[in-house]
Motif scaffolding. Structure first.
Motif, PDB file in Angstrom:
ATOM      1  N   UNK A  39      83.487  35.829  62.799  1.00  8.17           N
ATOM      2  CA  UNK A  39      83.321  37.566  62.452  1.00  8.17           C
ATOM      3  C   UNK A  39      81.737  37.606  62.522  1.00  8.17           C
ATOM      4  N   UNK A  40      81.325  38.928  63.582  1.00  7.51           N
ATOM      5  CA  UNK A  40      79.816  39.408  63.257  1.00  7.51           C
ATOM      6  C   UNK A  40      79.801  40.678  62.902  1.00  7.51           C
ATOM      7  N   UNK A  41      80.982  41.812  62.466  1.00  5.61           N
ATOM      8  CA  UNK A  41      80.303  42.401  62.585  1.00  5.61           C
ATOM      9  C   UNK A  41      82.223  43.483  62.140  1.00  5.61           C
ATOM     10  N   UNK A  42      82.462  44.121  60.788  1.00  2.82           N
ATOM     11  CA  UNK A  42      83.362  44.873  60.300  1.00  2.82           C
ATOM     12  C   UNK A  42      83.730  45.941  60.058  1.00  2.82           C
ATOM     13  N   UNK A  43      84.011  46.942  60.636  1.00  4.83           N
ATOM     14  CA  UNK A  43      84.090  48.523  60.783  1.00  4.83           C
ATOM     15  C   UNK A  43      85.250  48.692  60.714  1.00  4.83           C
ATOM     16  N   UNK A  44      85.612  49.486  60.004  1.00  9.73           N
ATOM     17  CA  UNK A  44      87.092  49.999  59.272  1.00  9.73           C
ATOM     18  C   UNK A  44      87.049  51.295  60.051  1.00  9.73           C
ATOM     19  N   UNK A  45      86.546  51.766  60.411  1.00  8.77           N
ATOM     20  CA  UNK A  45      86.632  52.864  61.403  1.00  8.77           C
ATOM     21  C   UNK A  45      86.226  52.730  63.038  1.00  8.77           C
ATOM     22  N   UNK A  46      86.344  51.191  63.606  1.00  4.75           N
ATOM     23  CA  UNK A  46      86.354  51.385  64.538  1.00  4.75           C
ATOM     24  C   UNK A  46      87.211  49.594  65.494  1.00  4.75           C
ATOM     25  N   UNK A  47      86.564  49.203  64.659  1.00  6.49           N
ATOM     26  CA  UNK A  47      87.014  47.981  64.415  1.00  6.49           C
ATOM     27  C   UNK A  47      86.608  46.343  64.462  1.00  6.49           C
ATOM     28  N   UNK A  48      86.534  45.176  64.727  1.00 12.71           N
ATOM     29  CA  UNK A  48      86.504  43.826  64.526  1.00 12.71           C
ATOM     30  C   UNK A  48      85.243  43.510  65.285  1.00 12.71           C
ATOM     31  N   UNK A  49      83.680  43.055  65.169  1.00 10.21           N
ATOM     32  CA  UNK A  49      83.135  42.149  66.548  1.00 10.21           C
ATOM     33  C   UNK A  49      83.352  41.039  66.187  1.00 10.21           C
ATOM     34  N   UNK A  50      83.131  40.238  67.299  1.00 13.44           N
ATOM     35  CA  UNK A  50      83.493  38.601  66.882  1.00 13.44           C
ATOM     36  C   UNK A  50      82.016  38.379  67.890  1.00 13.44           C
ATOM     37  N   UNK A  51      81.966  37.276  67.708  1.00  7.51           N
ATOM     38  CA  UNK A  51      80.410  36.625  68.552  1.00  7.51           C
ATOM     39  C   UNK A  51      80.913  36.027  70.176  1.00  7.51           C
ATOM     40  N   UNK A  52      82.128  35.859  70.530  1.00  6.34           N
ATOM     41  CA  UNK A  52      83.084  35.951  71.745  1.00  6.34           C
ATOM     42  C   UNK A  52      84.098  35.990  71.360  1.00  6.34           C
ATOM     43  N   UNK A  53      84.938  36.459  72.526  1.00  6.67           N
ATOM     44  CA  UNK A  53      86.393  36.990  73.218  1.00  6.67           C
ATOM     45  C   UNK A  53      87.089  36.665  74.309  1.00  6.67           C
ATOM     46  N   UNK A  54      88.562  36.170  74.021  1.00  8.24           N
ATOM     47  CA  UNK A  54      89.459  36.281  75.136  1.00  8.24           C
ATOM     48  C   UNK A  54      89.572  37.458  75.880  1.00  8.24           C
ATOM     49  N   UNK A  55      89.549  38.508  74.985  1.00  8.28           N
ATOM     50  CA  UNK A  55      90.421  40.131  74.878  1.00  8.28           C
ATOM     51  C   UNK A  55      89.001  40.983  76.054  1.00  8.28           C
ATOM     52  N   UNK A  56      90.000  40.880  77.201  1.00 10.88           N
ATOM     53  CA  UNK A  56      89.243  42.844  78.071  1.00 10.88           C
ATOM     54  C   UNK A  56      88.949  43.848  77.255  1.00 10.88           C
ATOM     55  N   UNK A  71      89.022  40.738  56.503  1.00 12.51           N
ATOM     56  CA  UNK A  71      87.580  39.820  57.148  1.00 12.51           C
ATOM     57  C   UNK A  71      86.508  39.806  57.010  1.00 12.51           C
ATOM     58  N   UNK A  72      85.081  38.839  56.470  1.00  9.18           N
ATOM     59  CA  UNK A  72      83.921  39.302  56.426  1.00  9.18           C
ATOM     60  C   UNK A  72      82.803  38.720  56.583  1.00  9.18           C
ATOM     61  N   UNK A  73      82.258  38.723  57.632  1.00  4.85           N
ATOM     62  CA  UNK A  73      81.236  38.758  58.248  1.00  4.85           C
ATOM     63  C   UNK A  73      80.703  37.316  58.329  1.00  4.85           C
ATOM     64  N   UNK A  74      81.209  35.727  58.985  1.00  3.26           N
ATOM     65  CA  UNK A  74      80.688  34.634  59.629  1.00  3.26           C
ATOM     66  C   UNK A  74      82.036  33.740  59.316  1.00  3.26           C
TER      67      UNK A  74
END
Length: 260
Positions: A31-48, A108-111
């Protein structure tokens, strides 16, 4: 100043595992970023993420404690803008956000290390639909070549694909019949479909099939024969505007090449 902006973009971007390995259902990520208004940003993903008219993937994010959080959409943030033929205005090196509920975001939390997974049956249908969209596009190019220069919108969902176009003359029943005839021949030929990257931009992708080359970063099946029969309908959406809708099938997701 420009170097600083590019560095910030690189630090915020999400590694897109679906580009080189579109058959991946899941991956371990951080997890690199958590924004309740936008979602969760990860360092990598399989999701398009939603783009090119194709709806974003859905799936789950699972924590090391076994908590499984559903995301109902995947969206991209701003990135580096390309100025290339076929890709002008396209953003690359983007962050990707997985939309979870604000309540789930607090878990969720960063890291945090997580497992991100996608609904592969839905991905397979979207890949089928996106391929059908390209075949419809080629059908329009064959029957009304002037119209493909005036695409003003598209939407690719699980059960259908559509294009909105500006036209001087409406599409007639004979036009639709000829598009369907072209699509049937193209599908029955069972052409191989390949995806290749621009040599200078790994995220600038091309759809290649039977000598046709279309800039496209979406997901697709591996050959045209998987699409089934395409049916084309039209709808007037305003003066000088037409919508073409492609439905396809019968679809059998169990036999789809889920590699896209």
């Amino acid at each position: 100043m420009m170097d600083s902006i590019q560095q910030i973009t690189r630090d915020r971007k999400t590694e897109k595992l679906y580009i080189l390995s579109p058959d991946l259902r899941w991956a371990i990520a951080t997890v690199r970023e958590v924004r309740p208004d936008r979602g969760v940003r990860l360092d990598r993903t399989v999701a398009y993420p939603e783009g090119g008219g194709q709806e974003g993937d859905r799936g789950t994010i699972e924590t090391t404690s076994g908590l499984r959080l559903a995301f109902d959409d995947t969206q991209r943030g701003p990135g580096r803008v390309l100025f290339m033929d076929g890709f002008s205005g396209v953003h690359v090196d983007v962050p990707i956000y997985h939309r979870v509920t604000p309540e789930d975001a607090h878990h969720l939390a960063v890291g945090d290390e997580v497992i991100v997974s996608i609904d592969m049956d839905r991905r397979a249908q979207l890949s089928l639909s996106h391929t059908a969209a390209h075949i419809l596009y080629l059908g329009v190019k064959q029957v009304r070549p002037e119209a493909v220069n005036w695409v003003i919108g598209c939407h690719i969902r699980e059960d259908q694909a559509r294009f909105d176009l500006r036209v001087d003359e409406r599409f007639m029943p004979d036009d639709l019949a000829r598009m369907e005839e072209f699509a049937t021949e193209f599908i029955c030929a069972d052409h191989t479909i390949k995806i290749r990257a621009h040599p200078d931009e790994p995220e600038a992708l091309y759809w290649l099939c039977n000598d046709e080359v279309i800039p496209c970063g979406g997901t697709h099946v591996s050959r045209t024969g998987l699409v089934g029969r395409i049916r084309v309908q039209r709808k007037n959406i305003g003066k000088g505007k037409e919508r073409l809708i492609a439905t396809f099938g019968p679809s059998d997701t169990d036999r789809l090449d889920r590699g896209g």
